[in-house]
Design a protein around this motif. Structure first.
Motif, short mmCIF file in Angstrom:
data_model
loop_
_atom_site.label_atom_id
_atom_site.label_comp_id
_atom_site.label_asym_id
_atom_site.label_seq_id
_atom_site.Cartn_x
_atom_site.Cartn_y
_atom_site.Cartn_z
N VAL A 257 3.09 52.36 19.48
CA VAL A 257 4.12 52.98 20.60
C VAL A 257 4.12 54.02 19.95
O VAL A 257 5.07 54.12 18.44
N VAL A 258 3.52 55.44 20.06
CA VAL A 258 3.82 56.59 19.27
C VAL A 258 4.68 57.06 19.52
O VAL A 258 5.10 57.93 17.84
N GLU A 259 5.62 57.51 20.04
CA GLU A 259 6.41 58.66 21.01
C GLU A 259 7.44 57.90 22.03
O GLU A 259 6.18 57.42 22.69
N ALA A 260 8.19 57.29 21.77
CA ALA A 260 9.23 57.49 23.45
C ALA A 260 10.46 57.92 23.63
O ALA A 260 11.08 57.73 22.47
N GLY A 261 10.92 58.38 24.89
CA GLY A 261 11.84 58.40 25.08
C GLY A 261 12.86 57.30 25.39
O GLY A 261 11.80 55.97 25.36
N TRP A 262 13.91 57.26 25.04
CA TRP A 262 14.54 56.14 25.07
C TRP A 262 14.69 55.12 26.96
O TRP A 262 14.72 53.85 26.87
N ARG A 263 14.34 55.60 27.71
CA ARG A 263 13.64 55.57 29.32
C ARG A 263 12.20 54.88 28.88
O ARG A 263 11.78 55.38 30.62
N SER A 264 11.19 55.78 28.62
CA SER A 264 10.07 55.72 28.25
C SER A 264 8.99 55.00 29.15
O SER A 264 9.02 53.75 29.40
N GLY A 265 8.08 55.15 29.87
CA GLY A 265 7.27 54.27 30.49
C GLY A 265 6.98 53.16 29.33
O GLY A 265 5.96 52.21 29.24
N SER A 266 6.46 53.94 28.55
CA SER A 266 5.95 53.73 27.48
C SER A 266 6.44 51.70 26.20
O SER A 266 5.52 51.06 26.34
N LEU A 267 8.18 51.70 26.99
CA LEU A 267 8.63 51.35 26.57
C LEU A 267 8.00 49.73 27.62
O LEU A 267 8.28 48.77 27.28
N ASN A 268 8.08 50.19 28.92
CA ASN A 268 7.68 49.27 29.65
C ASN A 268 6.30 48.02 29.35
O ASN A 268 5.83 47.05 29.46
N THR A 269 4.70 48.82 28.99
CA THR A 269 4.26 48.38 28.11
C THR A 269 4.61 47.09 26.95
O THR A 269 3.67 47.01 27.00
N ALA A 270 5.06 48.00 26.41
CA ALA A 270 5.58 47.50 24.91
C ALA A 270 6.13 45.99 25.31
O ALA A 270 6.17 45.23 24.68
N GLY A 271 7.20 46.33 26.49
CA GLY A 271 7.42 44.48 27.25
C GLY A 271 6.84 43.66 27.14
O GLY A 271 6.90 42.44 27.32
N HIS A 272 5.76 43.85 27.72
CA HIS A 272 4.28 43.39 28.49
C HIS A 272 3.98 42.83 27.14
O HIS A 272 3.34 41.66 27.51
N ALA A 273 3.65 43.81 25.76
CA ALA A 273 3.33 42.91 24.92
C ALA A 273 3.60 41.82 24.22
O ALA A 273 3.47 41.15 23.99
N ALA A 274 5.86 42.22 23.94
CA ALA A 274 5.69 41.01 24.12
C ALA A 274 6.21 40.08 24.64
O ALA A 274 5.97 39.09 23.92
N ALA A 275 5.66 40.35 26.15
CA ALA A 275 6.40 39.50 27.02
C ALA A 275 5.00 37.76 26.69
O ALA A 275 4.51 37.18 26.38
N LEU A 276 3.84 38.79 25.90
CA LEU A 276 2.51 38.00 25.85
C LEU A 276 2.20 37.45 24.52
O LEU A 276 1.08 37.05 24.29
N ALA A 277 3.39 37.83 23.89
CA ALA A 277 3.00 38.08 22.03
C ALA A 277 2.15 38.14 21.48
O ALA A 277 1.37 37.44 21.04
N ARG A 278 1.72 39.03 22.12
CA ARG A 278 0.85 40.29 21.50
C ARG A 278 1.63 41.45 20.24
O ARG A 278 3.06 42.19 19.92
N PRO A 279 1.02 41.75 18.51
CA PRO A 279 2.01 42.56 18.28
C PRO A 279 2.22 43.79 18.65
O PRO A 279 1.38 44.31 19.33
N LEU A 280 3.34 43.95 17.83
CA LEU A 280 3.90 45.77 18.61
C LEU A 280 4.35 45.90 17.56
O LEU A 280 4.74 45.69 16.80
N GLY A 281 4.13 47.22 17.36
CA GLY A 281 4.33 48.71 16.84
C GLY A 281 4.80 49.29 16.73
O GLY A 281 4.20 49.58 17.58
N ALA A 282 5.57 50.24 16.26
CA ALA A 282 6.34 51.59 16.79
C ALA A 282 6.71 52.83 15.25
O ALA A 282 6.38 52.67 14.29
N VAL A 283 6.30 53.37 15.52
CA VAL A 283 6.19 55.20 14.41
C VAL A 283 7.33 55.46 14.69
O VAL A 283 7.98 56.65 15.71
N PRO A 284 7.27 55.89 13.66
CA PRO A 284 8.82 56.30 13.79
C PRO A 284 9.06 57.53 13.64
O PRO A 284 8.19 58.55 13.01
N GLY A 285 9.69 58.54 14.05
CA GLY A 285 10.02 59.99 13.73
C GLY A 285 11.05 60.71 13.47
O GLY A 285 12.56 59.86 12.58
#
Length: 394
Positions: A257-285
């Motif tokens: 996830v490169v950029e995302a607001g507090w309630r961004s839809g991208s966090l939904n994608t991140a949640g699915h990745a975490a649920a599937l035990a896929r590696p998850l990364g985020a870019v700080p800003g």
């Protein structure tokens, strides 16, 4: 009992436009029918089809007898959702549209089916509608999803471009959702460096959404893959966008996830990745940027890996960072030299001016500038790009 023709003859006639093996036409046709009846991620349909196959499961539903795999109440509620959508004409129109647009049907019975989608269990798609290089689907074992805000900042767009260009240039497929902002930047960068990119759409694969990305989606289909789990002609809806995100997370080896607001839809994608035990990364800003509030939240609260460059992504993929870097830079030696020559160590220049001096396209220069920035050889701010002297690099 609901009357609907599932005979071999009807199936072969209905599926003729898409080609394929006549021997499997009935099961493929039943899969297409299911695809029209359900919304993405329907677990009742998923359980039935997994247990009985598409044809037998559909026959059971049409008969109205409760199969052992679901309760009578589940079946009754599901039939209320599904049967109003049962229309041979609508299915025929969708198949004709797919054939006209060069969209192929891929099911679990096909060699091209990406097996990682099966990790979604009962929520896995029953089939995929694919425009582009279908043979590329099994080659996504080392792939990265790059997602983020639609209203991306200049910083986010820049980082997404850098990551996608370097990763795609070293042979790592880049997956995203075809949207404005981070998605579009990732797809464009991957295309610019000649890499493989996959766009997963919330609507039908026969038409681009958003409409402003029609050319981009066409370009992805030309050299990569455009994928949807809903039939051609289907409109994107809020629910389908959310469900599409689970496919992005399941198809990719790693999600960034490169950029995302507090309630961004991208966090939904991140949640699915975490649920599937896929590696998850985020870019700080910047800590003051609302567009980075979501990525900071992922790092702080959900254990996402802090991503500061392509090598961090390679580590999550289990690849050698040194080998990846060599693979990336080796193909760009000549072009990088031309871009360096077009830069100045004293006055900042915009991308258009650099491209004109280098005699290259703006897109190609943008990708090379991203790589130079990752190396610390160039820097960018609101006034443009500057070549850094060796003594200034850290």
């Amino acid at each position: 009992m609901i009357a609907f023709d599932l005979s071999d003859h009807a199936a072969r006639r209905a599926m003729a436009a898409l080609g394929g093996d006549d021997d499997g036409a009935r099961e493929r046709y039943a899969t297409v029918v299911w695809c029209h009846l359900i919304e993405p991620g329907d677990s009742v349909a998923g359980r039935l089809v997994a247990a009985r196959g598409a044809t037998a499961a559909l026959e059971a539903v049409l008969d109205g007898a409760a199969p052992a795999e679901v309760s009578p109440r589940e079946l009754a509620e599901a039939r209320k959702r599904w049967l109003p959508r049962l229309s041979a004409r609508a299915i025929a129109d969708s198949v004709a549209s797919a054939a006209a647009r060069g969209v192929a049907l891929v099911t679990r019975a096909d060699a091209e089916w990406p097996a990682q989608l099966d990790d979604l269990g009962a929520h896995a798609p029953l089939c995929l509608w694919v425009r582009g290089d279908v043979a590329a689907l099994p080659r996504l074992e080392a792939s990265v999803a790059i997602v983020g805000a639609r209203a991306a900042s200049r910083y986010g767009d820049h980082v997404a471009t850098e990551l996608a260009a370097e990763l795609a240039g070293s042979g790592i497929a880049v997956i995203s959702g075809g949207a404005y902002g981070i998605d579009g930047a990732a797809h464009r960068a991957a295309l610019t460096v000649g890499g493989l990119t996959v766009a997963l759409l919330a609507g039908g694969a026969d038409r681009a959404y958003p409409a402003g990305h029609t050319q981009l989606i066409d370009d992805v289909a030309r050299t990569g893959v455009v994928v949807s789990e809903v039939p051609c002609g289907s409109a994107p809806t809020k629910w389908r966008f959310l469900q599409r995100n689970r496919l992005i997370a399941a198809l990719a080896t790693v999600t960034i996830v490169v950029e995302a607001g507090w309630r961004s839809g991208s966090l939904n994608t991140a949640g699915h990745a975490a649920a599937l035990a896929r590696p998850l990364g985020a870019v700080p800003g910047p800590i003051t940027a609302a567009t980075s509030a979501g990525t900071h939240r992922l790092i702080r609260e959900y254990g996402a890996h802090c991503i500061t460059g392509a090598d961090d992504v390679r580590e999550l993929l289990g690849l050698s960072t040194a080998a990846g870097a060599n693979a990336t830079t080796g193909g760009f030696t000549d072009d990088a030299t031309r871009v360096r020559d077009a830069l100045s160590t004293r006055s900042r220049r915009d991308v258009v001016g650099i491209a004109r001096r280098a005699g290259m396209s703006v897109d190609s220069v943008a990708a090379i500038l991203g790589l130079l920035a990752l190396e610390g050889a160039a820097e960018c701010d609101a006034d443009g790009w500057l070549l850094r002297r060796p003594d200034d690099r850290r």
